[in-house]
Design a protein around this motif. Structure first.
Motif, short mmCIF file in Angstrom:
data_model
loop_
_atom_site.label_atom_id
_atom_site.label_comp_id
_atom_site.label_asym_id
_atom_site.label_seq_id
_atom_site.Cartn_x
_atom_site.Cartn_y
_atom_site.Cartn_z
N VAL A 37 0.82 -1.15 0.13
CA VAL A 37 -0.01 -0.06 -0.11
C VAL A 37 0.87 1.14 -0.03
N GLY A 38 0.51 2.16 -0.84
CA GLY A 38 1.23 3.65 -0.79
C GLY A 38 0.43 4.73 -1.40
N ARG A 39 0.96 5.57 -1.21
CA ARG A 39 0.25 6.72 -1.71
C ARG A 39 0.87 7.69 -2.76
N HIS A 40 0.15 7.85 -3.86
CA HIS A 40 0.61 8.57 -5.05
C HIS A 40 1.72 7.67 -5.73
N VAL A 41 1.34 6.04 -5.83
CA VAL A 41 2.36 5.15 -6.51
C VAL A 41 1.44 3.86 -6.91
N ALA A 42 1.70 3.35 -7.73
CA ALA A 42 1.15 2.07 -8.19
C ALA A 42 2.20 0.89 -7.91
N PRO A 43 2.22 0.56 -6.63
CA PRO A 43 2.92 -0.59 -6.47
C PRO A 43 2.69 -2.01 -7.18
N GLY A 44 3.83 -2.89 -7.44
CA GLY A 44 3.49 -4.06 -7.83
C GLY A 44 4.08 -4.91 -6.98
N ILE A 45 3.66 -6.28 -6.53
CA ILE A 45 4.13 -7.27 -5.56
C ILE A 45 3.74 -8.53 -6.08
N ASP A 46 4.65 -9.65 -5.88
CA ASP A 46 4.90 -10.70 -6.27
C ASP A 46 5.20 -11.70 -5.17
N LEU A 47 4.64 -12.96 -5.05
CA LEU A 47 4.99 -13.75 -3.80
C LEU A 47 4.75 -15.22 -4.33
N GLU A 48 5.87 -15.98 -4.28
CA GLU A 48 5.81 -17.49 -4.46
C GLU A 48 6.71 -18.20 -3.25
N CYS A 49 6.03 -19.48 -3.21
CA CYS A 49 6.48 -20.36 -2.15
C CYS A 49 7.77 -21.15 -3.11
N LEU A 50 8.87 -21.05 -1.99
CA LEU A 50 9.93 -21.97 -2.55
C LEU A 50 9.48 -23.42 -2.86
N ARG A 51 9.84 -23.98 -4.06
CA ARG A 51 9.72 -25.47 -4.23
C ARG A 51 10.58 -26.01 -5.24
N PRO A 52 10.85 -27.14 -5.34
CA PRO A 52 11.77 -27.61 -6.45
C PRO A 52 11.26 -27.15 -7.61
N ARG A 53 12.06 -26.96 -8.66
CA ARG A 53 11.87 -26.35 -9.86
C ARG A 53 12.81 -27.18 -10.99
N PRO A 54 12.55 -28.55 -11.09
CA PRO A 54 13.31 -29.12 -11.83
C PRO A 54 13.62 -28.55 -13.36
N HIS A 55 12.69 -28.07 -13.91
CA HIS A 55 12.81 -27.39 -15.28
C HIS A 55 12.71 -25.85 -15.36
N ALA A 56 13.53 -25.41 -14.24
CA ALA A 56 13.85 -23.85 -14.38
C ALA A 56 14.52 -23.52 -15.65
N LEU A 57 15.67 -24.05 -15.87
CA LEU A 57 16.58 -23.57 -17.13
C LEU A 57 15.65 -23.88 -18.19
N GLN A 58 14.93 -24.63 -18.28
CA GLN A 58 13.88 -24.62 -19.61
C GLN A 58 13.09 -23.71 -19.80
N LEU A 59 12.47 -23.41 -18.59
CA LEU A 59 11.27 -22.26 -18.79
C LEU A 59 12.13 -20.94 -18.93
N ALA A 60 13.10 -20.65 -18.34
CA ALA A 60 13.95 -19.42 -18.47
C ALA A 60 14.46 -19.39 -19.83
N ARG A 61 14.92 -20.48 -20.51
CA ARG A 61 15.15 -20.11 -22.08
C ARG A 61 13.94 -20.09 -22.87
N ARG A 62 12.98 -20.41 -22.68
CA ARG A 62 11.45 -20.20 -23.46
C ARG A 62 10.91 -18.95 -22.92
N PHE A 63 11.03 -18.48 -21.78
CA PHE A 63 10.21 -17.22 -21.47
C PHE A 63 11.01 -16.11 -21.22
N PHE A 64 12.32 -16.15 -20.57
CA PHE A 64 13.36 -15.02 -20.13
C PHE A 64 14.16 -14.61 -21.41
N CYS A 65 14.71 -13.51 -21.14
CA CYS A 65 15.81 -12.93 -22.00
C CYS A 65 16.96 -13.94 -22.14
N ALA A 66 17.61 -13.67 -23.08
CA ALA A 66 18.78 -14.71 -23.42
C ALA A 66 19.92 -14.55 -22.22
#
Length: 214
Positions: free
Chosen positions: A87-116
């Motif tokens: 919450v803030g005044r005169h600002v549009a904050p963005g917030i994101d939350l994730e629970c840490l869990r095993p991500r065996p395909h993290a690299l494949q997802l990054a190569r597909r969706f992230f920057c090189a």
């Protein structure tokens, strides 16, 4: 960051300054929907929770309906049984939350969706570290997109984030000046990864925890 105990919510809300963003951590139950969010916003607005009406933006970002305080910006995110509200005044904050869990395909997802360059940085890490760093980048990107009022359809490869030495940096944002943005990692512990983003100058982050209603 300054911890604020739950009993001081009304006092903290009353003294929200223009150079601050308040981040509240609370339990999340799917069955309650946005009721906890409305109750929290009601404290900042000084009205009853049932008077808090939310509208949907073009890309699904919730906002206060017309007639309510237009200076108050907010955003929220939930994962598992946890939620965060910024919450803030005169600002549009963005917030994101994730629970840490095993991500065996993290690299494949990054190569597909992230920057090189992000995918390359992830590939250079030991496999055991990739899941956590992937989520750090993911939450940072999501936080920026939420602050923009955009969704994943904007394209995760149209913004570039670096994670180093415990800090996040927005290096590139299509159509905008990345240097005009603030990006903060939120230290929550307990297997949670979160990021907060906003466009504008630096602000003090006050982090508090709200007790469960149960």
């Amino acid at each position: 960051m300054i911890a604020a105990p739950a009993p001081t919510l009304a006092n903290v809300a009353e003294h929200l300054r223009d150079d601050e963003i308040h981040v509240w951590r609370l339990d999340h139950q799917q069955s309650r929907g946005r009721a906890p969010l409305r109750a929290l916003l009601a404290t900042y607005l000084g009205i009853a929770a049932e008077q808090v009406v939310l509208a949907e933006g073009e890309h699904g970002r919730p906002a206060l309906a017309a007639g309510l305080d237009p200076t108050l910006g907010f955003n929220w995110s939930h994962s598992g049984g946890h939620a965060l509200v910024a919450v803030g005044r005169h600002v549009a904050p963005g917030i994101d939350l994730e629970c840490l869990r095993p991500r065996p395909h993290a690299l494949q997802l990054a190569r597909r969706f992230f920057c090189a360059e992000e995918a390359a940085a992830l590939a250079a890490l030991p496999e055991a570290e990739r899941g956590a760093v992937f989520l750090e980048l993911w939450t940072a990107k999501e936080a920026v997109l939420k602050a923009l009022g955009r969704g994943l359809a904007f394209g995760l490869d149209r913004l570039s984030v670096a994670s180093a030495d415990g800090r996040l940096q927005l290096r590139r944002l299509h159509g905008d000046d990345a240097g005009a943005w603030q990006l903060q990692r939120l230290a929550l512990g307990h297997g949670l990864i979160a990021a907060l983003a906003w466009r504008g100058g630096e602000r003090r982050i006050r982090l508090g925890t709200l007790a469960s209603d149960d």
